[in-house]
Design an enzyme around this catalytic site. Structure first.
Site, PDB file in Angstrom:
ATOM      1  N   THR A   1       0.870  -1.177   0.000  1.00  0.00           N
ATOM      2  CA  THR A   1       0.000   0.000   0.000  1.00  0.00           C
ATOM      3  C   THR A   1       0.902   1.221   0.000  1.00  0.00           C
ATOM      4  OG1 THR A   1      -1.787  -1.120   1.178  1.00  0.00           O
ATOM      5  CG2 THR A   1      -1.772   1.282   1.242  1.00  0.00           C
TER       6      THR A   1
ATOM      7  N   LYS B   1      -7.724   1.580  -2.483  1.00  0.00           N
ATOM      8  CA  LYS B   1      -7.318   1.157  -1.134  1.00  0.00           C
ATOM      9  C   LYS B   1      -7.374   2.310  -0.141  1.00  0.00           C
ATOM     10  CE  LYS B   1      -5.465  -1.179   2.267  1.00  0.00           C
ATOM     11  NZ  LYS B   1      -4.135  -1.811   2.237  1.00  0.00           N
TER      12      LYS B   1
ATOM     13  N   LYS C   1      -0.701   4.958   8.642  1.00  0.00           N
ATOM     14  CA  LYS C   1      -0.005   5.107   7.361  1.00  0.00           C
ATOM     15  C   LYS C   1      -0.996   5.300   6.219  1.00  0.00           C
ATOM     16  CE  LYS C   1       2.075   2.219   3.864  1.00  0.00           C
ATOM     17  NZ  LYS C   1       2.406   0.822   3.491  1.00  0.00           N
TER      18      LYS C   1
END
Length: 308
Positions: free
Chosen positions: A96, A171, A246
């Site tokens: 990611t 995502k 994150k």
């Protein structure tokens, strides 16, 4: 049909994913800088490679699962994986990372004569181990079609989202929804506690009413109502708070770059960054309920002590 896969990054997510490929009959050559991760993967049938480039040199498909965009771009560099791989190798990045970094990785792969797919995942460590991850893919449709048989081994669903970087975009948008909803669910439980309503009563109502969501019914932030949630094992992660911080940070960067009015997304990023840097560093992201409860108690004590 057996595929030779180079799997780079064998941590909490990558290790189980590589093991599932081995169980499905594929040859997997793995590399990780952490010896314990490499040893765990080797015990599950992953072949040790002397280096990431060594694994890529003989692979049909190279899968990367790395912490950040800088790691992906470094490995994709002039003397890295792209140079070592045979012409036309398929690169699938399951990390990611920032959308811009992902698009840069696609461009580098194309310039080196390879095909590529960004395919970040949702489902956490539990999903990686069970092979029930959801993949969000971006890149050429032909690359997605070639990767899909491998993705179907590691997950239960693979969604083609569009051109290069589209998987990463999906995502971070998904996890912005998740982060905001977990904070909302946690705040509701803390409010219920202050009103004398039991956790179970709130769960029984909200899970069957308009408050129903994944953060409530699957990853419930309080122990009891959902026995399998991390709250019942002292918030041992599933999906660790620093990873949520994150992802929300990536979403916040995209929000600012795009001029999007997303107050809740930005606030969620702030709250999770603070939680991950403090007591949540080794906890599941649902453990933020503890931070909300502690802050609420502090506020209540301050108000009680205020001069009328």
């Amino acid at each position: 049909m057996t595929t030779t896969v180079a799997f780079i990054g064998l941590g909490h997510m990558g290790g189980p994913m590589a093991a599932n490929l081995v169980r499905a009959g594929h040859r997997v050559l793995g590399h990780d800088l952490v010896e314990s991760a490499l040893a765990d993967a080797a015990a599950k049938g992953v072949e040790r490679a002397g280096s990431a480039a060594e694994a890529a040199a003989i692979a049909d498909v190279v899968v990367t699962m790395l912490p950040a965009g800088r790691h992906v771009l470094s490995l994709y560099g002039p003397e890295g994986l792209l140079a070592a791989a045979r012409p036309g190798t398929l690169f699938v990045d399951c990390s990611t990372i920032d959308v811009a970094d992902s698009r840069a990785a696609h461009a580098a792969a194309s310039a080196a004569g390879h095909r590529s797919l960004d395919a970040p995942v949702s489902g956490g460590v539990v999903g990686a181990e069970a092979g029930t991850l959801t993949f969000m893919a971006g890149g050429e449709q032909a690359a997605f079609a070639e990767a899909e048989p491998l993705l179907s081994v590691m997950g239960k669903k693979a969604v083609y989202c569009g051109a290069a970087g589209a998987g990463q975009a999906a995502k971070i948008c998904n996890n912005m929804i998740l982060g905001v909803s977990m904070i909302a669910v946690s705040e509701a439980f803390v409010l219920a506690e202050s009103l004398g309503l039991s956790d179970q009563a709130l769960f029984d109502v909200a899970s069957a009413a308009s408050g129903q969501c994944w953060a409530l019914t699957v990853n419930c932030p309080v122990p009891g109502p959902v026995p399998g949630s991390p709250a019942n094992r002292d918030y041992r992660p599933g999906f660790a708070a620093p990873l949520m911080a994150k992802d929300l940070g990536l979403a916040a960067n995209a929000v600012r770059a795009g001029g999007v009015d997303a107050e809740l997304g930005l606030r969620a990023a702030e709250l999770y960054a603070r939680f991950a840097e403090g007591g949540g560093a080794e906890k599941d992201f649902s453990g933020i309920v503890r931070a909300i409860r502690a802050a609420s108690a502090t506020t209540a004590d301050t108000e009680k002590g205020a001069t009328p």
